[in-house]
Write an enzyme that holds these catalytic residues in place. Structure first.
Site, mmCIF file in Angstrom:
data_model
loop_
_atom_site.group_PDB
_atom_site.id
_atom_site.type_symbol
_atom_site.label_atom_id
_atom_site.label_comp_id
_atom_site.label_asym_id
_atom_site.label_seq_id
_atom_site.Cartn_x
_atom_site.Cartn_y
_atom_site.Cartn_z
ATOM 1 N N LYS A 21 35.775 40.005 45.126
ATOM 2 C CA LYS A 21 35.047 40.991 44.478
ATOM 3 C C LYS A 21 34.163 42.267 44.240
ATOM 4 C CE LYS A 21 34.415 37.640 40.734
ATOM 5 N NZ LYS A 21 32.478 37.107 39.748
ATOM 6 N N GLU A 58 22.796 31.212 47.653
ATOM 7 C CA GLU A 58 24.252 30.777 47.300
ATOM 8 C C GLU A 58 25.318 29.480 47.655
ATOM 9 O OE1 GLU A 58 25.306 33.087 45.195
ATOM 10 O OE2 GLU A 58 25.324 34.998 45.319
ATOM 11 N N LYS A 65 34.592 28.000 48.560
ATOM 12 C CA LYS A 65 34.997 29.342 47.700
ATOM 13 C C LYS A 65 36.271 29.685 47.857
ATOM 14 C CE LYS A 65 33.534 33.794 46.230
ATOM 15 N NZ LYS A 65 32.288 35.103 46.277
ATOM 16 N N GLU A 86 39.171 35.323 37.659
ATOM 17 C CA GLU A 86 37.975 34.911 36.896
ATOM 18 C C GLU A 86 38.314 34.220 35.691
ATOM 19 O OE1 GLU A 86 33.883 35.585 38.325
ATOM 20 O OE2 GLU A 86 33.167 36.099 35.970
ATOM 21 N N ARG A 132 36.277 30.053 38.619
ATOM 22 C CA ARG A 132 35.604 30.787 39.048
ATOM 23 C C ARG A 132 34.162 31.631 38.488
ATOM 24 N NH1 ARG A 132 37.708 35.832 42.597
ATOM 25 N NH2 ARG A 132 35.387 36.037 43.859
ATOM 26 N N ASN A 160 29.501 31.616 38.903
ATOM 27 C CA ASN A 160 28.324 32.675 38.460
ATOM 28 C C ASN A 160 26.963 31.889 38.278
ATOM 29 O OD1 ASN A 160 29.645 35.278 38.605
ATOM 30 N ND2 ASN A 160 30.771 34.680 37.191
ATOM 31 N N HIS A 206 23.511 33.574 37.732
ATOM 32 C CA HIS A 206 23.261 34.836 38.327
ATOM 33 C C HIS A 206 23.498 35.783 36.366
ATOM 34 C CE1 HIS A 206 25.070 33.317 41.705
ATOM 35 N NE2 HIS A 206 26.119 34.914 41.758
ATOM 36 N N HIS A 251 21.056 38.705 37.677
ATOM 37 C CA HIS A 251 21.405 40.104 36.883
ATOM 38 C C HIS A 251 20.128 40.718 36.156
ATOM 39 C CE1 HIS A 251 26.001 39.496 38.548
ATOM 40 N NE2 HIS A 251 24.467 39.559 39.334
ATOM 41 N N HIS A 279 19.138 39.552 45.613
ATOM 42 C CA HIS A 279 19.984 39.191 45.201
ATOM 43 C C HIS A 279 19.623 37.879 44.773
ATOM 44 C CE1 HIS A 279 23.891 38.522 42.829
ATOM 45 N NE2 HIS A 279 23.875 38.036 44.178
HETATM 46 P P1 NAD Z 1 21.618 43.398 52.275
HETATM 47 O O1 NAD Z 1 23.656 43.724 52.257
HETATM 48 O O2 NAD Z 1 21.624 44.154 51.106
HETATM 49 O O3 NAD Z 1 21.490 42.800 53.239
HETATM 50 C C1 NAD Z 1 20.415 42.298 53.148
HETATM 51 C C2 NAD Z 1 19.690 43.169 54.365
HETATM 52 O O4 NAD Z 1 19.631 42.723 55.475
HETATM 53 C C3 NAD Z 1 19.973 44.124 54.799
HETATM 54 O O5 NAD Z 1 18.696 45.394 55.277
HETATM 55 C C4 NAD Z 1 20.559 44.885 55.705
HETATM 56 O O6 NAD Z 1 20.870 45.766 55.983
HETATM 57 C C5 NAD Z 1 20.707 43.639 56.379
HETATM 58 N N1 NAD Z 1 21.279 43.028 57.282
HETATM 59 C C6 NAD Z 1 22.313 42.911 57.594
HETATM 60 N N2 NAD Z 1 22.930 42.122 58.625
HETATM 61 C C7 NAD Z 1 22.073 41.303 59.242
HETATM 62 C C8 NAD Z 1 21.164 40.949 60.714
HETATM 63 N N3 NAD Z 1 22.525 40.383 61.241
HETATM 64 N N4 NAD Z 1 20.198 41.345 60.769
HETATM 65 C C9 NAD Z 1 19.777 41.727 60.184
HETATM 66 N N5 NAD Z 1 19.679 43.017 59.278
HETATM 67 C C10 NAD Z 1 20.407 41.914 58.575
HETATM 68 O O7 NAD Z 1 22.622 41.883 51.078
HETATM 69 P P2 NAD Z 1 23.428 40.742 51.431
HETATM 70 O O8 NAD Z 1 22.528 39.450 50.259
HETATM 71 O O9 NAD Z 1 23.594 40.198 52.320
HETATM 72 O O10 NAD Z 1 23.982 41.025 49.822
HETATM 73 C C11 NAD Z 1 23.903 41.093 47.995
HETATM 74 C C12 NAD Z 1 25.066 42.064 47.917
HETATM 75 O O11 NAD Z 1 26.184 40.834 47.742
HETATM 76 C C13 NAD Z 1 24.713 41.946 46.194
HETATM 77 O O12 NAD Z 1 24.796 43.502 45.870
HETATM 78 C C14 NAD Z 1 25.542 41.702 45.179
HETATM 79 O O13 NAD Z 1 25.832 41.949 43.725
HETATM 80 C C15 NAD Z 1 26.268 41.401 46.229
HETATM 81 N N6 NAD Z 1 27.439 39.914 45.675
HETATM 82 C C16 NAD Z 1 28.833 40.311 45.873
HETATM 83 C C17 NAD Z 1 29.569 39.372 46.136
HETATM 84 C C18 NAD Z 1 31.082 39.107 45.422
HETATM 85 O O14 NAD Z 1 31.659 38.210 45.207
HETATM 86 N N7 NAD Z 1 31.471 40.059 46.362
HETATM 87 C C19 NAD Z 1 28.884 37.585 45.820
HETATM 88 C C20 NAD Z 1 27.578 37.795 46.135
HETATM 89 C C21 NAD Z 1 26.856 38.874 45.710
HETATM 90 N N1 GLY Z 2 29.795 35.682 43.581
HETATM 91 C C1 GLY Z 2 30.994 35.205 42.428
HETATM 92 C C2 GLY Z 2 32.007 35.248 42.420
HETATM 93 O O1 GLY Z 2 33.300 35.846 43.767
HETATM 94 O O2 GLY Z 2 32.966 34.811 41.792
#
Ligand code: NAD
Ligand code: GLY
Length: 360
Positions: free
Chosen positions: A142, A184, A226, A236, A240, A244, A247, A251, A264
């Site tokens: 995704k 998560e 996953k 999905e 799948r 959520n 979520h 969201h 998030h």
């Molecule tokens: P993020 O990418 O904003 O990272 C969180 C913070 O940590 C940021 O400030 C980043 O720069 C920092 N960071 C990253 N790695 C680090 C490290 N090793 N050391 C120190 N700082 C570090 O947030 P996240 O929680 O990783 O991801 C949230 C995003 O993921 C949301 O946009 C959400 O919608 C998305 N998401 C997508 C899916 C999917 O299936 N594609 C699933 C769940 C969440």
């Molecule tokens: N995080 C939800 C999905 O990957 O389906």
């Protein structure tokens, strides 16, 4: 090293999980389509991990293009996405250039969406550096950016060809971000693995202290869930959607407050409580189950109450959810601890009551 495979026929790919993977160029080599590589990262992760990844690529005689994005959920939008396209085009990247996303879920989601679009699709590798990205967003394909009216509303399904989850990168993660990732992890237990819920209850204090062996185990068990779910339902159409849990409410919190105000994972945690309370109101969970879920979320350092946006505002935002079908809201609810279902059975009066009960 733990290794899993996401089984998607000719698009199957490995997930490697261990400390020190950024220093293992041999794991990258076979997944690079050519000597041309672009790394997408951000201003926080670049100073921490860009050099070590570049050294691994140098061992393969590769000097990558590097695209450094501004950090934060507030930048997960068209303007930032366009910075990637500008850089790829200015450097004459080709269809066989491999894009490596080095960072958390924001970098991974935007890097993946850019890879899906650039010249209609370029090879893509995920190197997740947050717990949340290692257990969830880097796996499953995704990719998306946010719209002011809704989270992750513009995007594509686009699978990576490799996921490298280097557990050592979690050493530099702020505590608040570690907790966000645990939201998560808890989700997988609640939706389909009661034994994992028991395990998390036992080990949550040590996970919060960053016991590396336990973190690796938690990432492995989460990715196993996953990978199974994505292999069974990539687009999905069914199972799948269970990923959520929390979520739809979450969201609404993120969009309602403005992206980046709550993390998030924090929004998902409060949303999970709303889903649990609603499930109890429908008679599916016992009060004791709700207390158990609340205790686990609290032990992970996460909020169990959402912000007071007003139930009407929550509902308005929730109607943009991607699970809405024929205008009907469908929610992931809990039939038991360890068993989730997608349901449109909850009357709006009950949804409102659950939201009100779970707002600070
Ligand atoms: P993020 O990418 O904003 O990272 C969180 C913070 O940590 C940021 O400030 C980043 O720069 C920092 N960071 C990253 N790695 C680090 C490290 N090793 N050391 C120190 N700082 C570090 O947030 P996240 O929680 O990783 O991801 C949230 C995003 O993921 C949301 O946009 C959400 O919608 C998305 N998401 C997508 C899916 C999917 O299936 N594609 C699933 C769940 C969440
Ligand atoms: N995080 C939800 C999905 O990957 O389906």
């Amino acid at each position: 090293m733990h290794t899993l495979t996401v089984e998607l026929a000719e698009r199957s790919y490995p997930i490697h999980i261990a400390p020190g993977l950024l220093q293992r160029p041999e794991l990258l080599r076979q997944h690079l389509a050519s000597q041309s590589v672009a790394i997408v990262t951000n201003t926080t992760v670049a100073p921490l991990y860009l050099d070590v990844l570049c050294q691994s690529l140098a061992a393969l005689a590769i000097t990558p293009l590097v695209v450094v994005l501004p950090d934060g959920e507030a930048h997960k939008n068209w303007q930032t996405l366009n910075q990637i396209f500008d850089a790829l085009l200015a450097a004459h990247c080709e269809r066989r250039t491999t894009l490596i996303a080095l960072g958390g879920g924001v970098v991974g989601d935007m890097g993946g969406f850019a890879a899906a679009c650039y010249q209609r699709g370029m090879p893509f590798i995920q190197v997740p550096t947050t717990l949340l990205a290692q257990v969830d967003s880097s796996v499953g394909g995704k990719t998306a950016i946010n719209h002011p009216l809704g989270k992750n509303m513009i995007g594509a399904f686009y699978q990576p060809s490799l996921v490298l989850a280097d557990i050592a990168t979690l050493r530099t993660l702020p505590d608040r971000e570690l907790s966000a990732g645990l939201a998560e992890v808890i989700k997988y237990g609640l939706i389909r693995d009661l034994d994992f819920v028991d395990w998390l209850e036992r080990h949550m204090p040590a996970l919060c202290r960053r016991d590396e062996a336990l973190l690796e185990e938690a990432v492995y068990r989460s990715c196993r869930h996953k990978a199974e779910i994505v292999a069974a339902d990539e687009r999905e159409q069914g199972e799948r959607a269970l990923l959520n849990l929390g979520h739809t409410f979450g969201h609404a919190i993120e969009t309602g407050l403005g992206y980046g105000e709550w993390l998030h994972g924090e929004a998902v945690a409060a949303g999970t409580m709303m889903a649990a309370v609603l499930s109890a109101r429908l008679g599916w969970l016992a009060a004791e189950d709700v207390r158990r879920i609340e205790a686990l979320i609290t032990a992970a350092g996460l909020p169990v109450r959402g912000p007071r946006l007003g139930a009407e505002r929550y509902l308005e935002l929730m109607r943009h959810d991607k699970k809405v079908q024929d205008g009907r809201l469908r929610l992931v609810l809990l039939a038991a601890v360890g068993r989730a279902v997608v349901s449109d059975a909850a009357p709006e009066t009950e949804i409102r009551a659950a939201i009100e009960a779970c707002c600070a």
